[in-house]
Scaffold this motif. Sequence first.
Motif, PDB file in Angstrom:
ATOM      1  N   ASP A  99       3.872  35.234  15.615  1.00 41.51           N
ATOM      2  CA  ASP A  99       5.338  35.127  14.952  1.00 41.51           C
ATOM      3  C   ASP A  99       5.990  34.379  13.488  1.00 41.51           C
ATOM      4  O   ASP A  99       7.773  34.245  13.263  1.00 41.51           O
ATOM      5  CB  ASP A  99       5.317  33.327  15.274  1.00 41.51           C
ATOM      6  CG  ASP A  99       4.805  33.512  17.032  1.00 41.51           C
ATOM      7  OD1 ASP A  99       4.812  34.271  17.810  1.00 41.51           O
ATOM      8  OD2 ASP A  99       4.405  32.578  17.617  1.00 41.51           O
ATOM      9  N   GLY A 100       5.562  34.453  12.427  1.00 43.99           N
ATOM     10  CA  GLY A 100       5.885  33.668  11.192  1.00 43.99           C
ATOM     11  C   GLY A 100       6.526  35.224  11.394  1.00 43.99           C
ATOM     12  O   GLY A 100       7.353  35.334   9.479  1.00 43.99           O
ATOM     13  N   LEU A 101       6.779  36.421  11.451  1.00 47.75           N
ATOM     14  CA  LEU A 101       6.871  37.384  11.214  1.00 47.75           C
ATOM     15  C   LEU A 101       8.963  37.938  11.423  1.00 47.75           C
ATOM     16  O   LEU A 101       9.712  37.924  10.930  1.00 47.75           O
ATOM     17  CB  LEU A 101       6.855  38.820  12.059  1.00 47.75           C
ATOM     18  CG  LEU A 101       5.695  39.304  11.018  1.00 47.75           C
ATOM     19  CD1 LEU A 101       4.682  40.459  11.897  1.00 47.75           C
ATOM     20  CD2 LEU A 101       5.599  39.737   9.904  1.00 47.75           C
ATOM     21  N   LEU A 102       9.092  36.402  12.222  1.00 50.35           N
ATOM     22  CA  LEU A 102      10.686  36.302  13.189  1.00 50.35           C
ATOM     23  C   LEU A 102      11.284  35.278  11.628  1.00 50.35           C
ATOM     24  O   LEU A 102      12.246  35.561  11.469  1.00 50.35           O
ATOM     25  CB  LEU A 102      10.541  35.839  13.796  1.00 50.35           C
ATOM     26  CG  LEU A 102       9.801  36.428  15.487  1.00 50.35           C
ATOM     27  CD1 LEU A 102       9.922  35.557  16.834  1.00 50.35           C
ATOM     28  CD2 LEU A 102      10.965  37.483  15.447  1.00 50.35           C
ATOM     29  N   SER A 103      10.405  34.863  10.780  1.00 53.29           N
ATOM     30  CA  SER A 103      11.679  34.297   9.816  1.00 53.29           C
ATOM     31  C   SER A 103      10.777  34.761   8.428  1.00 53.29           C
ATOM     32  O   SER A 103      11.975  34.939   7.518  1.00 53.29           O
ATOM     33  CB  SER A 103      11.057  32.538   9.458  1.00 53.29           C
ATOM     34  OG  SER A 103       8.998  32.843   9.548  1.00 53.29           O
ATOM     35  N   ALA A 104       9.677  35.563   8.292  1.00 57.50           N
ATOM     36  CA  ALA A 104       8.983  36.165   7.076  1.00 57.50           C
ATOM     37  C   ALA A 104      11.166  37.516   6.946  1.00 57.50           C
ATOM     38  O   ALA A 104      10.857  37.738   6.000  1.00 57.50           O
ATOM     39  CB  ALA A 104       8.481  36.997   7.411  1.00 57.50           C
TER      40      ALA A 104
END
Length: 615
Positions: A529-534
Motif C-alpha cells: 500500500d505504501g507505493l500509492l503514496s510513494a
Amino acid sequence: MNKARLEKLKESLNHTDVSRRRQAASMLGEGDERAIYPLITALFDQSLAVQDSAAQSLIKIGGAAVAYMTIPVLRKEASQRNAALLILKDLGEVSVPFLYDLLKDRDDDMRKFAVDLLGDIAVGVNYELLIPMFKDENANVRAATCRTFGLLNVEEGVSHLKEALSDSEEWVAFAALEALGLMESEDGVTSITELCYGPSQVLKFAAFETLGNIPSQQSKDALIECTKTTDFITKSAAIKSLIRHGIEPGMAFLGSDLRVMLKNDDWEDKLTAISGLSTIKDKDSLYNLLDLAGSLDVSYPENEERIIIIKNAVLNIADCSSLLSLLDVNNLKFRGMAILVETLGKLKCVEAIDPLVKLLRSSLRDIRREAAHALVEIADERCVDSLIEALSDDDGHVRKQSIYALRKLKSKKAFLPILDLIGKDTYEDVVDEGVKALLSMDSSKFLHKADSYPENFKIYIAKYAQETELLLDLSKDNSKTVKMAAISRLGSLNEESAYNRLSELLKDADLELRRSSAMALSQYSVFVDGLLSAVRDSDMWVRFYALKAIAASKGADYIGLFAEALRDRENLVVMGAIDALSNLGGQDAYEALYSIKYHSDDAIRQRVEEVLQTL
C-alpha cells in the motif's frame, strides 16, 4: 530506346568529357542490338571507366549477336582482350558455339582462351570437341584443357588427365593433378601416387596435395605409404594431406614425424602437428607441447589463441601419470608448468594432491595460483590442511582460491582459520569469498555474532544470507550501507514481514533508503500500500520506481495513477508512466496518452507517438 535517343547517346560516346562518355556507355545498356557496335567501339576508349561501362552494357544486352561481335576483340590489346574474356564468360552458354570455332585457330593464345572460357562457362559444352586439345602442340593449351576438364568434371576425361600426368612439360602435369583433385577422382589415385616416387619435387608436393583432396580409402592408403618412403620435407606434405583426410587414433607411427614438424618455424606446420598429435594421443609429445606453450609471449594476441589450442591438445592427450612424470622436469618454462598444473586439476588427478600442495609453496605466484585452482577442481578432503596453510599466502588470488576450495569441500575444520583471515584481510574479494564460505560451512555459528561484525562482513552477509529475521535486523543496522544491502534482498524473500518492512521504509526520512525500498519492490514486482503514496514522493526516483512496482503488480487497477503521472514535472517519471500505459493497453490508456500528444518535450512527444501507433 527510340532512334533519336540512341543517336544522342552514340554521339555522347565521342564527347571530350570522360564522365559523359562513361554515362552514355552505361545508358546504351538499356538499348537493343543497335547499341552493340557503338559499345564494341567504346571498349577501345582511352578511359578504363568507359571501357568497363561498355563491357557491362554489352553483358546486359546479351545474346548471340553480342557474343559474335565480341570474339574478334580477343585478338586486340590486353585491355580489350580482358574485357572480351569477361563479356564472353558472363554471357554464358550463348558464347559456347562461337568458341568451338577458335579451337582450331592458328593462334595458340586464341585456342587457349577458347578452352579456358569453355571451362569457365561449363554449361552446354560438348566436351568431346575438347578431347583433341589434350594433344595440342602448345603446352599452355594442353594445361588449359586439363583445367577445363576439371571444371567440367567429366568422368570420360580422367583417362586423358592420367595420361597428361606424364606430359613432357611439368606444368601440364601440374594442371592435370589439380583437375583430378577438383574432380575428386578415385580412378586417378594410382597414377597420382606414381608421381610421389618421381624425380620432381614440385610434382611430389602437388601429388600429395591432390591425394589429400580425394576422399577415399585408396588415396589415404597411398598417403600412408608415401610417408614411409619419402624424405622428411616431402613427407611433411604427405602428412598434412593425411591429416586433412582425417587421421585415426591408431596411426601412432606418425608420432615421431609430427613431433619433428612441431619444431618447424612455420606455425601452419606447428598447428598441423598439434592437431595430429592430439588425434593419435601421442604422450611423448607432452613435454614439447608444454615447452612450446611456455615459450610463447602472451603480449602478442595471436599467441593467446595458440596457447588455447595447445591447452586443448594437452588435455586431450594427457593422463594423470604422464603429467606427473613431467612435474619434476626442471627446465620446463613456468607457463608450460602452469598449463601442466591446470590440466592436472581438470583431469581431477587425486594422485597429484601432494605435488600440488608442494607447489602452493612455490616462489612463482602463477604456479601457486594454478596449484590452488587445481586443488579446487580436485576437491579432495586430503587437501584441507594444505589449503588452510595456503590461507596465509602473500598472494590474494591464492588465498581466495584456497577459500573457494575449502567452501566446495564444506570443511568445518577451516571455519576458524577463514574467520580469522577475513577479519584482517585487506582484499574485499577475499572477504566476500570468506563470508560465502562461512555461511556455507555453518551459517548459525557464523551469524550468531553478526551484530559484532564489522560493516563489510554485514554487507556480504546481507548479500548472501537467506534468514529473513537476520535481513530484517540488518535493514535497521546503524550503517546505511548495510541497511541498503539488506533492503535490496528483502523484496526477494516472498515474506509478509519483509514486504511490511519495505512499505515502512517508503516513508523513511532518508531519501536513499526510500529509493532502495522502491527499487527492491519494483525489481521483484511486489505491491504494498505504501507505493500509492510513494508515487507522490518529493524524489523523482522514488516516484519512478513506485510506478514501476505498481505497473508490474497491480497496474490494471491504477490506470488513473499513471494518467496523473503523465503530467509529472520530471520527464523520467512521465516516461515511466508512458511505458506502464503502453504495457497495459486498452482504450483508457490510449486516451490518457493522447492527451499529451502535444507535450512540450520532443522526446516525450516522439515516444507518445510511437506508443499510440501500437495501441
